[in-house]
Write a protein that holds these residues in place. Structure first.
Motif, PDB file in Angstrom:
ATOM      1  N   LYS A 158       0.237   1.530  14.487  1.00 37.36           N
ATOM      2  CA  LYS A 158       1.235   0.928  15.130  1.00 37.36           C
ATOM      3  C   LYS A 158      -0.104   0.178  16.412  1.00 37.36           C
ATOM      4  CE  LYS A 158       4.429  -0.129  12.837  1.00 37.36           C
ATOM      5  NZ  LYS A 158       3.524  -1.318  11.968  1.00 37.36           N
ATOM      6  N   ALA A 159      -0.936   1.638  16.594  1.00 39.00           N
ATOM      7  CA  ALA A 159      -1.998   0.789  17.931  1.00 39.00           C
ATOM      8  C   ALA A 159      -2.901   0.391  17.955  1.00 39.00           C
ATOM      9  CB  ALA A 159      -2.427   2.883  18.166  1.00 39.00           C
ATOM     10  N   ASP A 160      -3.332  -0.554  16.120  1.00 42.08           N
ATOM     11  CA  ASP A 160      -3.756  -0.724  16.024  1.00 42.08           C
ATOM     12  C   ASP A 160      -3.702  -2.058  16.048  1.00 42.08           C
ATOM     13  OD1 ASP A 160      -5.898  -2.369  14.516  1.00 42.08           O
ATOM     14  OD2 ASP A 160      -7.068  -0.566  13.845  1.00 42.08           O
ATOM     15  N   ALA A 165      -8.433  -2.970   4.388  1.00 41.46           N
ATOM     16  CA  ALA A 165      -9.514  -3.403   3.580  1.00 41.46           C
ATOM     17  C   ALA A 165      -8.357  -4.014   2.854  1.00 41.46           C
ATOM     18  CB  ALA A 165     -10.159  -2.779   2.884  1.00 41.46           C
ATOM     19  N   VAL A 166      -7.722  -3.749   2.428  1.00 39.98           N
ATOM     20  CA  VAL A 166      -6.187  -4.442   1.867  1.00 39.98           C
ATOM     21  C   VAL A 166      -5.680  -5.457   2.409  1.00 39.98           C
ATOM     22  CG1 VAL A 166      -5.089  -4.367   0.187  1.00 39.98           C
ATOM     23  CG2 VAL A 166      -6.794  -2.664  -0.125  1.00 39.98           C
ATOM     24  N   ARG A 167      -5.469  -5.095   4.238  1.00 45.65           N
ATOM     25  CA  ARG A 167      -4.150  -5.894   4.966  1.00 45.65           C
ATOM     26  C   ARG A 167      -3.308  -6.005   3.800  1.00 45.65           C
ATOM     27  NH1 ARG A 167      -6.657  -7.763   8.974  1.00 45.65           N
ATOM     28  NH2 ARG A 167      -8.458  -5.920   9.186  1.00 45.65           N
ATOM     29  N   PRO A 168      -2.350  -5.218   3.567  1.00 46.53           N
ATOM     30  CA  PRO A 168      -0.986  -4.852   2.710  1.00 46.53           C
ATOM     31  C   PRO A 168       0.444  -6.260   3.707  1.00 46.53           C
ATOM     32  CG  PRO A 168      -1.291  -3.012   3.784  1.00 46.53           C
ATOM     33  CD  PRO A 168      -2.453  -4.123   3.721  1.00 46.53           C
ATOM     34  N   ASP A 169       0.943  -6.151   2.916  1.00 45.61           N
ATOM     35  CA  ASP A 169       1.990  -7.055   3.357  1.00 45.61           C
ATOM     36  C   ASP A 169       3.181  -5.264   3.405  1.00 45.61           C
ATOM     37  OD1 ASP A 169       1.292  -9.401   3.141  1.00 45.61           O
ATOM     38  OD2 ASP A 169       1.235  -8.771   0.738  1.00 45.61           O
ATOM     39  N   LEU A 170       3.028  -5.425   3.137  1.00 44.10           N
ATOM     40  CA  LEU A 170       4.038  -3.932   3.393  1.00 44.10           C
ATOM     41  C   LEU A 170       3.214  -1.998   3.136  1.00 44.10           C
ATOM     42  CD1 LEU A 170       7.930  -3.112   3.339  1.00 44.10           C
ATOM     43  CD2 LEU A 170       6.536  -1.920   1.862  1.00 44.10           C
ATOM     44  N   ILE A 171       3.848  -1.317   3.629  1.00 51.55           N
ATOM     45  CA  ILE A 171       3.372  -0.158   3.501  1.00 51.55           C
ATOM     46  C   ILE A 171       4.308   0.558   3.315  1.00 51.55           C
ATOM     47  CG2 ILE A 171       1.839   2.074   4.299  1.00 51.55           C
ATOM     48  CD1 ILE A 171      -0.322  -0.470   6.504  1.00 51.55           C
ATOM     49  N   LEU A 172       4.207   1.696   2.540  1.00 50.17           N
ATOM     50  CA  LEU A 172       5.264   2.432   1.761  1.00 50.17           C
ATOM     51  C   LEU A 172       3.782   4.092   2.267  1.00 50.17           C
ATOM     52  CD1 LEU A 172       6.051   2.223  -1.362  1.00 50.17           C
ATOM     53  CD2 LEU A 172       7.523   1.957   0.660  1.00 50.17           C
ATOM     54  N   LEU A 173       4.794   4.716   3.083  1.00 49.06           N
ATOM     55  CA  LEU A 173       4.065   6.085   3.813  1.00 49.06           C
ATOM     56  C   LEU A 173       4.570   7.262   3.602  1.00 49.06           C
ATOM     57  CD1 LEU A 173       1.896   7.417   5.590  1.00 49.06           C
ATOM     58  CD2 LEU A 173       2.929   6.313   7.434  1.00 49.06           C
ATOM     59  N   ASP A 174       3.986   8.309   2.812  1.00 49.25           N
ATOM     60  CA  ASP A 174       5.248   9.459   2.897  1.00 49.25           C
ATOM     61  C   ASP A 174       4.451   9.754   4.385  1.00 49.25           C
ATOM     62  OD1 ASP A 174       5.699  11.795   2.379  1.00 49.25           O
ATOM     63  OD2 ASP A 174       4.589  12.772   1.316  1.00 49.25           O
ATOM     64  N   PHE A 175       4.952  10.866   4.810  1.00 49.31           N
ATOM     65  CA  PHE A 175       5.419  11.734   5.754  1.00 49.31           C
ATOM     66  C   PHE A 175       4.720  12.599   5.890  1.00 49.31           C
ATOM     67  CE2 PHE A 175       8.058  10.496  10.206  1.00 49.31           C
ATOM     68  CZ  PHE A 175       7.095   9.290   9.711  1.00 49.31           C
ATOM     69  N   LEU A 193      -3.580  -3.635  12.491  1.00 49.39           N
ATOM     70  CA  LEU A 193      -2.270  -2.986  11.574  1.00 49.39           C
ATOM     71  C   LEU A 193      -0.983  -3.324  12.057  1.00 49.39           C
ATOM     72  CD1 LEU A 193      -5.352  -0.927   9.805  1.00 49.39           C
ATOM     73  CD2 LEU A 193      -3.990  -3.162   9.154  1.00 49.39           C
ATOM     74  N   ARG A 194      -0.956  -4.037  12.923  1.00 46.67           N
ATOM     75  CA  ARG A 194       0.623  -2.741  14.140  1.00 46.67           C
ATOM     76  C   ARG A 194       1.783  -3.941  13.391  1.00 46.67           C
ATOM     77  NH1 ARG A 194      -0.816  -5.150  19.959  1.00 46.67           N
ATOM     78  NH2 ARG A 194      -1.637  -2.249  20.090  1.00 46.67           N
ATOM     79  N   GLY A 195       1.182  -5.226  12.920  1.00 49.62           N
ATOM     80  CA  GLY A 195       2.781  -5.546  12.759  1.00 49.62           C
ATOM     81  C   GLY A 195       2.756  -5.792  11.172  1.00 49.62           C
ATOM     82  N   ILE A 196       2.445  -4.752  10.147  1.00 49.26           N
ATOM     83  CA  ILE A 196       2.622  -4.543   9.014  1.00 49.26           C
ATOM     84  C   ILE A 196       3.893  -3.577   9.171  1.00 49.26           C
ATOM     85  CG2 ILE A 196       1.783  -3.367   6.610  1.00 49.26           C
ATOM     86  CD1 ILE A 196      -1.235  -4.122   7.792  1.00 49.26           C
ATOM     87  N   PRO A 197       4.834  -4.177   8.551  1.00 45.39           N
ATOM     88  CA  PRO A 197       5.614  -2.970   8.462  1.00 45.39           C
ATOM     89  C   PRO A 197       5.500  -2.162   7.520  1.00 45.39           C
ATOM     90  CG  PRO A 197       6.273  -4.966   7.749  1.00 45.39           C
ATOM     91  CD  PRO A 197       4.631  -5.309   7.658  1.00 45.39           C
ATOM     92  N   VAL A 198       6.268  -0.643   7.643  1.00 41.70           N
ATOM     93  CA  VAL A 198       6.284   0.336   7.313  1.00 41.70           C
ATOM     94  C   VAL A 198       7.648   1.353   6.976  1.00 41.70           C
ATOM     95  CG1 VAL A 198       5.331   2.947   7.324  1.00 41.70           C
ATOM     96  CG2 VAL A 198       3.737   1.170   9.094  1.00 41.70           C
ATOM     97  N   LEU A 236       0.784  -0.998  -0.223  1.00 39.81           N
ATOM     98  CA  LEU A 236       0.147   0.255  -0.274  1.00 39.81           C
ATOM     99  C   LEU A 236       0.982   0.878  -0.350  1.00 39.81           C
ATOM    100  CD1 LEU A 236      -3.147   1.422  -0.105  1.00 39.81           C
ATOM    101  CD2 LEU A 236      -2.360   1.356   2.646  1.00 39.81           C
ATOM    102  N   VAL A 237       0.633   2.297  -0.589  1.00 38.07           N
ATOM    103  CA  VAL A 237       1.484   3.324  -1.252  1.00 38.07           C
ATOM    104  C   VAL A 237       0.479   4.551  -0.629  1.00 38.07           C
ATOM    105  CG1 VAL A 237       2.971   5.164  -3.079  1.00 38.07           C
ATOM    106  CG2 VAL A 237       2.900   2.652  -3.305  1.00 38.07           C
ATOM    107  N   ILE A 238       0.603   5.054   0.808  1.00 40.09           N
ATOM    108  CA  ILE A 238      -0.082   6.390   0.624  1.00 40.09           C
ATOM    109  C   ILE A 238       0.909   7.663   0.868  1.00 40.09           C
ATOM    110  CG2 ILE A 238      -0.888   7.536   2.707  1.00 40.09           C
ATOM    111  CD1 ILE A 238      -0.906   4.170   3.974  1.00 40.09           C
ATOM    112  N   ASP A 239       0.536   9.019   0.152  1.00 35.33           N
ATOM    113  CA  ASP A 239       1.963   9.285  -0.258  1.00 35.33           C
ATOM    114  C   ASP A 239       0.486  10.188  -1.184  1.00 35.33           C
ATOM    115  OD1 ASP A 239       2.826  11.320  -1.248  1.00 35.33           O
ATOM    116  OD2 ASP A 239       4.641  10.132  -2.445  1.00 35.33           O
ATOM    117  N   ASP A 240       0.223  12.065  -0.537  1.00 37.62           N
ATOM    118  CA  ASP A 240      -0.652  12.743  -1.219  1.00 37.62           C
ATOM    119  C   ASP A 240      -0.081  13.007  -2.946  1.00 37.62           C
ATOM    120  OD1 ASP A 240       1.827  14.016  -0.028  1.00 37.62           O
ATOM    121  OD2 ASP A 240       0.396  16.011  -0.427  1.00 37.62           O
TER     122      ASP A 240
END
Length: 129
Positions: free
Chosen positions: A75-77, A50-60, A80-85, A12-16
């Protein structure tokens, strides 16, 4: 869905930034990963559930919830907390990197990113497809 896509690690790529999302989607797909895209933190959190990705790429740096807030919520969920970010950001300050890693990020990559560096970072965390 092809048999290959069914087995491909999901990222999952999260970037604006639309251009960053598209480039990463193309590169990830060409390297055997299945990419999902989110344009902001709220959408990213919904998609992560929804997707339960194996990894998340996250823009700050994003409008609304920034990457620090999104990382904290991930990390609080318990689901989801076990998904590497992997954080990717223009911020090149040691204290930001330290804070991200302390919050549970698996890695920190600076922008403008080198595609080979991103893929190498992902392969250190996930098995190669």
């Amino acid at each position: 869905m092809t048999e290959l896509n069914a087995r491909s690690p999901k990222i999952l790529v999260i970037d604006d930034d639309f251009a960053n999302r598209r480039v990463l989607q193309l590169v990830l797909t060409r390297n055997g990963y299945t990419a999902s895209l989110a344009g902001d933190g709220c959408e990213g959190l919904r998609m992560a559930k929804a997707v339960r990705p194996d990894l998340i790429l996250l823009d700050f740096f994003m409008p609304g919830e920034d990457g620090f807030e999104v990382l904290a919520q991930l990390k609080a969920d318990p689901e989801l907390r076990g998904i590497p970010v992997v954080i990717f950001t223009v911020l090149v300050r040691e204290e930001s990197e330290r804070q991200a890693l302390k919050m549970g990020a698996a890695a920190y990559v600076t922008k403008p990113f080198d595609i080979s560096e991103v893929i190498t970072c992902i392969r250190r965390i996930l098995p190669q497809p």
